[in-house]
Scaffold this active site. Sequence first.
Site: not given
Ligand code: PBG
Length: 324
Positions: A247, A194
């Site tokens: 992601k 991520k």
């Molecule tokens: C929670 C999380 C996030 C997303 C999914 N789970 C946001 C972040 O990490 O700031 C992003 C999903 C999206 O942008 O569609 N940590």
Amino acid sequence: MFPIQRPRRLRRTEALRGMVRETRLSTSGFVYPMFVCPGSGVRTEISTMPGIFQQSVDHFLEECREVEGLGIPAVILFGIPERKDESGSEAASPTGVVQRAIEAVRRAKLNLVVLTDVCLCEYTSHGHCGVIEKGDVANDPTLALLAAEALSHARAGADIVAPSDMMDGRVGAIRKTLDEHSLQDVAILAYAAKYCSGFYGPFREAADSAPQFGDRRSYQMDPANAREALREVALDLEEGADMVMVKPALPYLDIIRQVRDRFDAPVAAYNVSGEYSMVKAAVRNGWLEEQRVVLEILTGIQRAGAEIVLTYHAKDVARWLKSS
Ligand code: PBG
């Protein structure tokens, strides 16, 4: 060599093109993200994500029926809690919004795989994904809170828990807690690679989860790194992840491909909020043709090697594929 070799021969008709198509876009690995909020009768559109809503459990359930009817196999739930505090305690509450939403899907006997996002940023007053100690996100004290959150989602009936916090060791901590409570059949989809991305902007409005100070660079990955992503994936699989995620999707198609080639676990990709909003904004301006670019984007993500795709476009794609 030309003139013997003529690749255009197989592009002559739609039937021929269909026969030699290498990637057959399918909704069978789609996961539709949904935002659940407290109250009843609430259905608020997210201004930067047209077509996506924060919904109370009643409206959420209604949309779940629609998702099921479209043949989309799975949803992933994000919660907007009643109140936030320093340690995000509502995340693990048996009466929290996500827990009640899962129970509602189960009670309605919908044929949907239920995933939950396991993270604290929606539940903490400071908006970070872990507890704060000495001005920074403290890794080890956060693990127990994430494990408790995952456990409460699993107890409510989640099929798959998906930790998105990027703390080290969280997959192992969650696996151990689930197993100790006889929830060994609940699977873990790790947000393994991520990245610290600007493309989460609209989501933070949707989930009300923007960090109140600093940023997430000390826990989410540097966009410049690919080898490190493979290391994160290897560690999460060793700790017990059943599936791994990359992601966002579009700036990281190369990472999806490398993870697919290197590991045998199912690979997921998250086509995130900002990727969705860009398309929607351009379409509203008349600059892009929605159906065409969305199908191209999702084909690209699947061609890169993701068999599971989390996407806000899921319902539209299901409708288009049905009518084509
Ligand atoms: C929670 C999380 C996030 C997303 C999914 N789970 C946001 C972040 O990490 O700031 C992003 C999903 C999206 O942008 O569609 N940590």
